[in-house]
Design an enzyme around this catalytic site. Structure first.
Site, PDB file in Angstrom:
ATOM      1  CB  ILE A  18      -0.966   0.021   1.210  1.00 46.58           C
ATOM      2  CG1 ILE A  18      -0.200  -0.107   2.530  1.00 46.58           C
ATOM      3  CG2 ILE A  18      -2.004  -1.069   1.083  1.00 46.58           C
ATOM      4  CD1 ILE A  18      -1.077  -0.021   3.768  1.00 46.58           C
ATOM      5  N   GLY A  21       8.470   4.156   0.880  1.00 44.27           N
ATOM      6  CA  GLY A  21       9.160   5.370   1.313  1.00 44.27           C
ATOM      7  C   GLY A  21      10.652   5.194   1.182  1.00 44.27           C
ATOM      8  CG  MET A  23      14.513   5.227   6.034  1.00 42.48           C
ATOM      9  SD  MET A  23      14.855   5.503   7.784  1.00 42.48           S
ATOM     10  CE  MET A  23      13.241   5.887   8.412  1.00 42.48           C
ATOM     11  CG  ASP A 135      11.099  13.388   9.084  1.00 45.09           C
ATOM     12  OD1 ASP A 135      11.294  14.529   8.617  1.00 45.09           O
ATOM     13  OD2 ASP A 135      10.957  12.385   8.370  1.00 45.09           O
TER      14      ASP A 135
END
Length: 710
Positions: A18, A21, A23, A135
């Site tokens: 789904i 990214g 990482m 972040d």
């Protein structure tokens, strides 16, 4: 390697991918142990092979697993199987705040504040557990389908930064704090800075600092003064402007000191939006514009890497990872951590004073030159002009931000659209039939490559419809249902956008993109703008029934209403503490500022019963062998287990009077003893007579007793 259908951890069945990214990859999975759907985030191979990172990742992910809050994407499990490192998280159906902003261009201040409050509450829960996100950005904030706002990726960011890896690429450096950009120590106030940048983007639809490279953006965070969101959206209230600017102070000491303070001011801004109540602490420290040294620039360059290519390489000083969504760097060993962030208030005051003195000297020089020029002009008034007169005019307008138009010709239209949106350019799509260019590929753009274009402007992309393009029908002026049917029947997808119109009736299509006559491939999206009719000056009353008193109050304030009288009453249908009545029904329209009277449920009213009865002696039917005067044990137990009476009696009736009972009835048990008659027998061998005495036996029976409601 993860495959669809495989089982990991002996409980999680991988169903579909789904997301992805920098990482990790994210999969939807089913937990067979608890029979629920979850999201499984799997570390990419290059991270899994770094033992140092994996160790820190485990520690931080396990810490994040201890967080349970409605505004956090909760972590359920952390594990490893055959070299696959994964975390199991709550599955949230919705979109990221980044996509939500892109969809709406910008968000109204009330909605932005409401989202901000929920984000703060999630971050506050983490800070209370000594977990710093590091972040915070719209990409890490999810808005679920039911409107709940959730922050994700707690712990992962800390694991990355503590391993001298960062994600300062074009997606994250826009939100990084000055101390993070310098590579220095970051704490809760770093998250507050990133929250302020996120609020700025929600309110204006853009980030405050932009640039060609991550280095240039990082330098702006340190050096340039934070612009006010009111420069881009003048109608933003003063209180909201103040909150954003206080969050984004260069010096951590001048920001909010914790999320609780931010939440308090955000809630206050809903009630008093135009009141300038935000106060910035420590006014002696000037933290606006700061000169950056060559050493600072060198540090930033060493710590920032940006590349569109994915690669994994070993560097002699440490590991460097690059990807299209995240870049990572190794910290130079010769720089002490204490030297990474060398903010010195005294030195900054000296720098500020020198800057002011320099400004005064320059101003004096300008005045002297201006006086000479004016004197010369007065002298020349009586003379004929001997040549052209050149005048200079200093603009006082705010300099607009411009970006270079990228080359999008020859690439897929979705990639081209994404590229323009990342630069702040609004793409508009037009199609043209072509035998030469493949379907869905950009033929040309309305602005030449390399041309400077103002951020926020629109660029039209001419896209190939292939050789079998379908002509877009005219739907302007039609009702939406009819327009939708016409477009779908031609094989198009429809994107509905609504807008108010003073002239076009509600439900009628105002415009369409692409316009009729263009040819577009089947399956392409046609955007239709549908009229909402004239914009109402009245406010539509929201549905407060079922909301908590606090949530209902904020809901009313957010739409421009107020709360009048608040009363409390018992209610069997609405839980305690939730609103069960509002004086104006949901969907009705009232004037701004109208007070809604509400009633709040106290839950179900407790019903009590009384037992006023006389217990009669056992009857023949109940106890045939009962003898009057025999002692009887009497026990009356209510249906909820309460013992009302426990006694012994030889005479009847026995009175019972008990009040405040929660059960509507009970069971009466009466126990007594009887002695059986003795018997006489004769031994047939000896002829002796044997007397067998009677024995005592215990007998009991029950009666049903109904109580009376008090």
């Amino acid at each position: 390697m993860i495959k669809i259908g495989m089982m990991i951890g002996d409980r999680y069945e991988i169903l579909e991918k789904i997301g992805t990214g920098g990482m990790s990859d994210v999969y939807k999975a089913k937990c067979h142990k608890l029979n629920r759907y979850v999201a499984v985030k799997v570390l990419k191979q290059e991270f899994s092979e770094n033992a140092n990172f994996v160790s820190k990742f485990r520690i931080e992910a396990q810490a994040a697993a201890g967080l349970m809050h409605p505004n956090i994407v909760n972590v359920y499990d952390v594990g490893e199987e055959s070299g696959i490192y994964y975390i199991v998280m709550e599955l949230v159906e919705g979109i990221t705040l980044k996509k939500y902003i892109e969809k709406k261009a910008r968000i109204s201040f009330k909605e932005a504040v409401s989202i901000g409050i929920q984000v703060c509450m999630g971050i506050e829960a983490a800070h209370n557990n000594h977990i710093i996100h590091r972040d915070i950005k719209p990409q890490n904030i999810i808005i679920s389908k039911d409107g709940k706002v959730k922050v994700t990726d707690f712990g992962i960011a800390k694991a990355a930064t503590s391993n001298t890896i960062t994600s300062n690429v074009m997606g994250s450096v826009h939100y990084t704090s000055p101390e993070q950009a310098r590579g220095g120590y970051s704490d809760e106030k770093s998250d507050i800075y990133s929250l302020g940048i996120t609020m700025f983007e929600m309110l204006t639809g853009r980030v405050p600092f932009n640039g060609e490279t991550t280095v240039s953006i990082a330098i702006k965070h340190i050096q340039e003064e934070m612009p006010s969101p009111k420069e881009f959206v003048p109608e933003i209230p003063a209180s909201v402007e103040g909150i954003v600017l206080k969050c984004c102070q260069k010096s951590p000491d001048r920001r909010y000191q914790n999320m609780q303070e931010v939440i308090a001011d955000l809630k206050q801004s809903l009630m008093s939006p135009d009141e300038a109540f935000v106060v910035i602490n420590d006014p002696d420290i000037e933290a606006g514009t700061r000169m950056i040294t060559d050493r600072d620039i060198a540090q930033i360059k060493r710590r920032t890497v940006y590349s569109e290519d994915r690669e994994y390489a070993e560097h002699e000083e440490g590991m460097r990872l690059k990807s299209d969504t995240a870049s990572f760097y190794e910290n130079p060993g010769e720089v002490d951590e204490e030297e990474d962030y060398d903010y010195d208030p005294k030195m900054e005051r000296v720098t500020t004073i020198l800057t002011i003195l320099a400004g005064i000297i320059i101003l004096i020089i300008i005045i002297v030159l201006a006086a000479k020029i004016l004197g010369k002009m007065e002298q020349d008034d009586t003379e004929e002009p001997s040549g052209p007169i050149v005048t200079t005019e200093q603009s006082t307008e705010v300099e607009e931000e411009y970006v270079s138009m990228p080359n999008v010709t020859g690439i897929n239209v979705d990639d081209a659209r994404r590229t323009l949106l990342e630069l702040g350019i609004n793409p508009e799509i037009a199609y043209e039939e072509s035998d030469v260019v493949d379907e869905g590929v950009v033929i040309s753009a309305s602005v030449n490559t390399g041309t400077k274009i103002e951020v926020g402007n629109t660029v039209t992309l001419l896209v190939s419809a292939g050789s079998q393009g379908v002509e877009v029908p005219e739907v302007t002026g039609l009702g939406y249902e009819t327009a939708n049917t016409n477009l779908v029947s031609k094989g198009f997808l429809v994107n509905k956008v609504e807008a108010y119109s003073e002239t076009i009736e509600k439900g009628i299509v105002i415009s369409q993109t692409p316009v009729s006559g263009n040819k577009a491939p089947k399956g392409s999206v046609i955007t239709v703008t549908v009229s909402l009719g004239k914009e109402e000056t009245k406010i539509r009353v929201p549905n407060l029934i079922g909301l908590s008193e606090e949530d209902g109050t904020f809901e009313a304030i957010e739409v421009g209403l107020s709360i009048g009288s608040v009363t409390y009453e018992y209610n069997e249908e609405v839980p305690e503490g939730h609103i069960c009545y509002q004086s104006f029904s949901h969907g009705s329209y009232v004037d701004p500022g109208t007070a809604l009277d509400i009633k709040v449920s106290q839950g179900v009213q407790a019903v009590t019963y009384k037992c006023n009865t006389s217990i009669e002696a056992p009857t023949v039917d109940e106890a045939p062998d009962y003898v009057a005067g025999t002692e009887v044990e009497i026990v009356l137990v209510a249906d909820d287990g309460q013992v009302i009476i426990n006694t012994k009696a030889t005479t009847f009736p026995q009175a019972v009077n008990s009040y405040g009972l929660s059960a509507s009835g009970g069971t009466l048990t009466m126990t007594y003893t009887v002695t059986t008659e003795g018997t006489t027998t004769t031994d047939p061998e000896t002829g002796e007579t044997v007397n067998v005495p009677g024995v005592q036996e215990t007998r009991s029976f029950t009666r049903r007793i109904e109580f009376v409601q008090e």
